[in-house]
Design an enzyme around this catalytic site. Structure first.
Site, short mmCIF file in Angstrom:
data_model
loop_
_atom_site.label_atom_id
_atom_site.label_comp_id
_atom_site.label_asym_id
_atom_site.label_seq_id
_atom_site.Cartn_x
_atom_site.Cartn_y
_atom_site.Cartn_z
N ARG A 108 10.68 -28.77 -25.65
CA ARG A 108 10.70 -29.59 -26.85
C ARG A 108 10.69 -31.05 -26.46
O ARG A 108 11.43 -31.46 -25.56
CB ARG A 108 11.97 -29.26 -27.66
CG ARG A 108 12.05 -29.94 -29.01
CD ARG A 108 13.30 -29.46 -29.76
NE ARG A 108 14.49 -29.74 -28.99
CZ ARG A 108 15.16 -30.88 -29.04
NH1 ARG A 108 14.73 -31.86 -29.81
NH2 ARG A 108 16.26 -31.05 -28.32
N LEU A 112 5.85 -30.09 -26.13
CA LEU A 112 5.08 -29.88 -27.36
C LEU A 112 6.03 -29.74 -28.56
O LEU A 112 7.03 -29.04 -28.47
CB LEU A 112 4.22 -28.62 -27.27
CG LEU A 112 3.08 -28.61 -26.26
CD1 LEU A 112 2.46 -27.21 -26.20
CD2 LEU A 112 2.02 -29.65 -26.63
N LEU A 169 6.24 -27.93 -31.72
CA LEU A 169 5.56 -26.80 -32.36
C LEU A 169 5.65 -26.85 -33.87
O LEU A 169 5.10 -25.97 -34.55
CB LEU A 169 6.14 -25.48 -31.84
CG LEU A 169 6.04 -25.25 -30.33
CD1 LEU A 169 6.48 -23.84 -29.98
CD2 LEU A 169 4.64 -25.52 -29.82
N LYS A 170 6.33 -27.86 -34.42
CA LYS A 170 6.35 -28.03 -35.87
C LYS A 170 5.17 -28.86 -36.36
O LYS A 170 5.01 -29.06 -37.56
CB LYS A 170 7.68 -28.66 -36.30
CG LYS A 170 8.86 -27.70 -36.12
CD LYS A 170 10.17 -28.31 -36.60
CE LYS A 170 10.65 -29.37 -35.63
NZ LYS A 170 12.02 -29.86 -36.02
N GLY A 172 19.57 -12.63 -36.12
CA GLY A 172 18.99 -13.42 -37.18
C GLY A 172 17.51 -13.67 -36.99
O GLY A 172 16.89 -13.20 -36.05
N HIS A 210 26.60 -14.12 -26.28
CA HIS A 210 26.37 -14.49 -24.90
C HIS A 210 26.67 -13.30 -24.00
O HIS A 210 27.06 -12.22 -24.48
CB HIS A 210 27.21 -15.71 -24.52
CG HIS A 210 26.76 -16.98 -25.18
ND1 HIS A 210 25.62 -17.65 -24.80
CD2 HIS A 210 27.28 -17.68 -26.21
CE1 HIS A 210 25.45 -18.71 -25.56
NE2 HIS A 210 26.45 -18.76 -26.43
N ASN A 236 29.50 -10.99 -24.64
CA ASN A 236 29.36 -10.14 -25.82
C ASN A 236 28.45 -8.94 -25.55
O ASN A 236 28.71 -7.83 -26.03
CB ASN A 236 28.79 -10.94 -26.99
CG ASN A 236 29.57 -12.20 -27.27
OD1 ASN A 236 29.02 -13.29 -27.23
ND2 ASN A 236 30.86 -12.09 -27.53
N TYR A 237 27.40 -9.18 -24.78
CA TYR A 237 26.45 -8.10 -24.50
C TYR A 237 27.08 -7.03 -23.61
O TYR A 237 26.93 -5.83 -23.86
CB TYR A 237 25.19 -8.67 -23.83
CG TYR A 237 24.58 -9.84 -24.57
CD1 TYR A 237 24.58 -9.88 -25.97
CD2 TYR A 237 24.02 -10.91 -23.88
CE1 TYR A 237 24.05 -10.97 -26.64
CE2 TYR A 237 23.48 -12.00 -24.55
CZ TYR A 237 23.50 -12.02 -25.93
OH TYR A 237 22.97 -13.09 -26.61
N ASP A 249 22.97 -11.65 -18.38
CA ASP A 249 21.96 -12.71 -18.29
C ASP A 249 20.98 -12.48 -17.14
O ASP A 249 19.76 -12.62 -17.32
CB ASP A 249 22.64 -14.06 -18.09
CG ASP A 249 23.15 -14.65 -19.39
OD1 ASP A 249 22.91 -14.05 -20.45
OD2 ASP A 249 23.81 -15.71 -19.35
#
Length: 421
Positions: free
Chosen positions: A36, A54, A56-57, A126, A143, A146-147, A173
């Site tokens: 970004r 870039l 992307l919006k 989400g 994170h 949690n996984y 991770d």
């Protein structure tokens, strides 16, 4: 190298996605990271990669991203499910279907998510209807900790009597996320060699954590030998005093892993020798103590007290006959005591001759490339002009991208005509 000629587009992220890209880069792939504009990166997993910034919006920024992916062999998507699809960059755009021809049917489209896409917790991930303001809030509302909690393996890990301890962010991770993503990409590339077609590689870190924990999870649910008791009472979870970490007099540590009787015999003989030479004349364990679980508490106390009598490097000399930092060059010394010092990251770097872990595994005919000696990040957008030229854009087209804001506000400001005084 094994992946020479393979082009990879990696959307910027943290941990699993960048590590998957790093594995590919270490083996010769050309990896372009899409950042970004104006972003700040903490990503250290960037060796051998290039960056394009870039927005992307913007329509033109999105078009450049689409062109990059259309010419790539691999895409690494670290976003929450639905982000790239909502931008119009989903796999259906690139893969050929019965209804339409895709832009790049050979594309390996690798998607990394936190939770299973169709599981009970999939809604936690989400769906964005926009690119996140900062790309560091990926891949899901969760994170590593949690996984692994949902995978079942966290409940088995050593810790205190009250709760298990988590092993940094290694399991989800990196093992269940980054490594399995790279593995899936390689499998898809092999299959593409037969079919000529790409495919989607779906990786989620809950399932990945379960997969890399295959053995302990199956052992636990089947109550296999060595896994019958509750956490902290079994052979490999801190229950056995001859498979644990011990603190030395200098506050550093030694590991003991002599599970087999012949190794335990060598360990306890060496250890007892030190204790008796120091005037220790009380209870001494024997080889039979290994199987006498009723004596395990006494054995643990004996080892804890014993290790605390000397510094770590003393114990290294006892079991290896060499200083801790020359262990890598040790020939067989006739001791299989399975007692090894715990090295700090700095000591390990000195031992192995590099701050950067060496790419692994080693291939005999197509070795990996050690890409970087110093620890550094990759500035977002550092190679933007270079990459745009490779895409075939003219100076005028690149200038227009700047005016459109596709390359960020800074580029937009640079491209605005100067007012005349």
């Amino acid at each position: 190298m094994a992946l020479n000629g393979i082009k990879v587009v990696e959307f910027a992220g943290l941990a699993p996605g960048p590590f998957a890209g790093l594995v590919l880069a270490h083996n010769g792939a050309s990896v372009i990271r899409i950042d970004r504009p104006s972003s700040i990166t903490r990503d250290l997993l960037c060796a051998g990669k290039r960056s394009i910034a870039l927005d992307l919006k913007t329509a033109s920024g999105l078009r450049v991203a689409k062109d990059l992916i259309a010419k790539a062999d691999v895409l690494i998507d670290p976003f929450r499910p639905g982000v790239l699809e909502n931008l119009g960059l989903g796999p259906d755009l690139f893969h050929t279907t019965d209804k339409r021809e895709g832009l790049n049917d050979k594309l390996i489209y690798a998607r990394l998510a936190g939770f299973p896409r169709n599981g009970t917790h999939s809604s936690m991930a989400g769906k964005y209807h926009y690119i996140p303001v900062t790309w560091s809030d990926i891949p899901a509302i969760g994170h590593d900790i949690n996984y692994i909690a949902l995978s079942g393996i966290l409940s088995m890990l050593p810790g205190t009597t009250d709760k298990p301890a988590f092993p940094l962010n290694l399991i989800a991770d990196f093992a269940g996320g980054g490594i399995l993503c790279a593995n899936g990409i390689l499998l898809a590339l092999v299959e593409r060699g037969r079919s000529g077609r790409g495919q989607v590689v779906n990786v989620d870190m809950v399932s990945g954590s379960r997969y890399v924990s295959y053995y302990p999870l199956l052992s636990a649910v089947s109550a296999s030998e060595g896994w019958e008791g509750p956490r902290g009472t079994n052979l490999l979870d801190g229950g056995a005093p001859f498979y644990d970490v011990y603190t030395c007099s200098d506050g550093k540590w030694m590991t003991v892993g002599c599970l087999e009787p012949q190794f335990f015999a060598q360990f306890i003989t060496k250890f007892n020798g030190v204790m008796t030479s120091n005037g220790k004349r009380t209870w001494l364990p024997s080889q039979a103590t290994r199987l006498a679980m009723e004596d395990w508490p006494k054995l643990r106390k004996y080892l804890e007290d014993g290790f605390k009598t000397q510094p770590r490097d003393f114990w290294t000399e006892v079991f290896h006959g060499k200083n801790v930092l020359v262990l890598i060059d040790l020939p067989p010394l006739g001791t299989d005591a399975c007692a090894v010092p715990v090295l700090s990251p700095t000591e390990a770097a000195e031992l192995h001759g590099s701050l950067h872990p060496t790419p692994h595994p080693e291939l005999s005919r197509a070795p990996s490339l050690h890409l970087q000696d110093e620890i550094k990040t990759l500035d977002p957008g550092k190679h933007t002009t270079e990459i745009l030229k490779e895409l075939g854009l003219s100076e005028e087209e690149m200038r227009q991208l700047g005016i459109d804001g596709a390359l960020g506000n800074e580029a937009q400001e640079l491209e605005r005509p100067k007012s005349k005084l």
